[in-house]
Design a protein around this motif. Structure first.
Motif, PDB file in Angstrom:
ATOM      1  N   ARG A 173      15.332  70.540-129.599  1.00 30.42           N
ATOM      2  CA  ARG A 173      16.740  70.604-129.202  1.00 30.42           C
ATOM      3  C   ARG A 173      16.851  71.436-127.948  1.00 30.42           C
ATOM      4  O   ARG A 173      17.183  72.601-127.996  1.00 30.42           O
ATOM      5  N   GLY A 220      21.167  70.322-127.028  1.00 28.23           N
ATOM      6  CA  GLY A 220      21.197  71.496-127.892  1.00 28.23           C
ATOM      7  C   GLY A 220      22.509  72.250-127.792  1.00 28.23           C
ATOM      8  O   GLY A 220      22.970  72.846-128.761  1.00 28.23           O
ATOM      9  N   SER A 225      22.431  72.389-134.437  1.00 25.48           N
ATOM     10  CA  SER A 225      21.224  72.014-135.152  1.00 25.48           C
ATOM     11  C   SER A 225      21.506  71.924-136.648  1.00 25.48           C
ATOM     12  O   SER A 225      21.942  72.894-137.274  1.00 25.48           O
ATOM     13  N   ARG A 235      19.088  74.333-138.543  1.00 26.20           N
ATOM     14  CA  ARG A 235      19.518  75.735-138.527  1.00 26.20           C
ATOM     15  C   ARG A 235      20.683  75.969-139.484  1.00 26.20           C
ATOM     16  O   ARG A 235      20.742  76.986-140.171  1.00 26.20           O
TER      17      ARG A 235
END
Length: 171
Positions: free
Chosen positions: A116, A121, A126, A129
């Motif tokens: 990412r 990103g 994400s 995450r």
């Protein structure tokens, strides 16, 4: 209550890699495999409150169910994963949908952890995450296939019309 391995798919190559790993984990744990595809109406939440929502909702849901069927077929074909499989298209953001489904401490949540960088990103959070930060169960992040990086590099070169020397692919 049976143990579960929960995995999210989108149809991307990275999500199919995570799906294969999740199936292997489910077989090893003698657990059920729960495959989820998260979807949202175009425009996200506010679009669902418009007058056109009654038309959009069934169309978007049907498209998500079809994407889920295609991903499962592409991953396993007619043979199937070799474990009890439950597939579902769920309306919501991917991270929240996965964390909500893997709500038991005995579950295992499997997510793809693709690269990412750059603009992507910054624009899209994400999923891996989010799941690592919020899941009440163990989370297994699966890196993309090493071949995927090579394929991405070839695509970028093609988009920029940079000549490709086939010897570079064998290094």
């Amino acid at each position: 209550m049976r143990r579960r391995v929960v995995v999210g798919v989108s149809g991307s190559t990275g999500s199919l890699t995570a799906l294969h790993r999740a199936a292997a984990e489910a077989r090893a744990r003698r657990a059920e495999l729960w495959v989820l595809l998260a979807w949202q109406a175009p425009g996200g939440g506010p679009a669902s409150r418009t007058a056109r929502a009654d038309v959009l909702y069934p169309v978007c849901r049907a498209a998500a169910v079809e994407r889920l069927r295609q991903a499962l077929d592409r991953a396993f074909g007619a043979a199937g994963p070799g474990v009890v499989l439950a597939g579902q298209a769920v309306r919501g953001t991917p991270g929240a949908v996965l964390v909500d489904a893997a709500r038991d401490g005995d579950d295992l949540l499997v997510v793809g952890a693709g690269s990412r960088g750059g603009l992507l990103g910054a624009l899209r959070p994400s999923v891996a995450r989010y799941c690592l930060a919020h899941a009440p169960c163990p989370v297994l992040t699966v890196p993309p296939s090493p071949l995927q990086a090579t394929l991405d590099a070839v695509r970028r070169r093609g988009a920029w019309h940079v000549p490709l020397d086939a010897r570079e692919l064998t290094e």
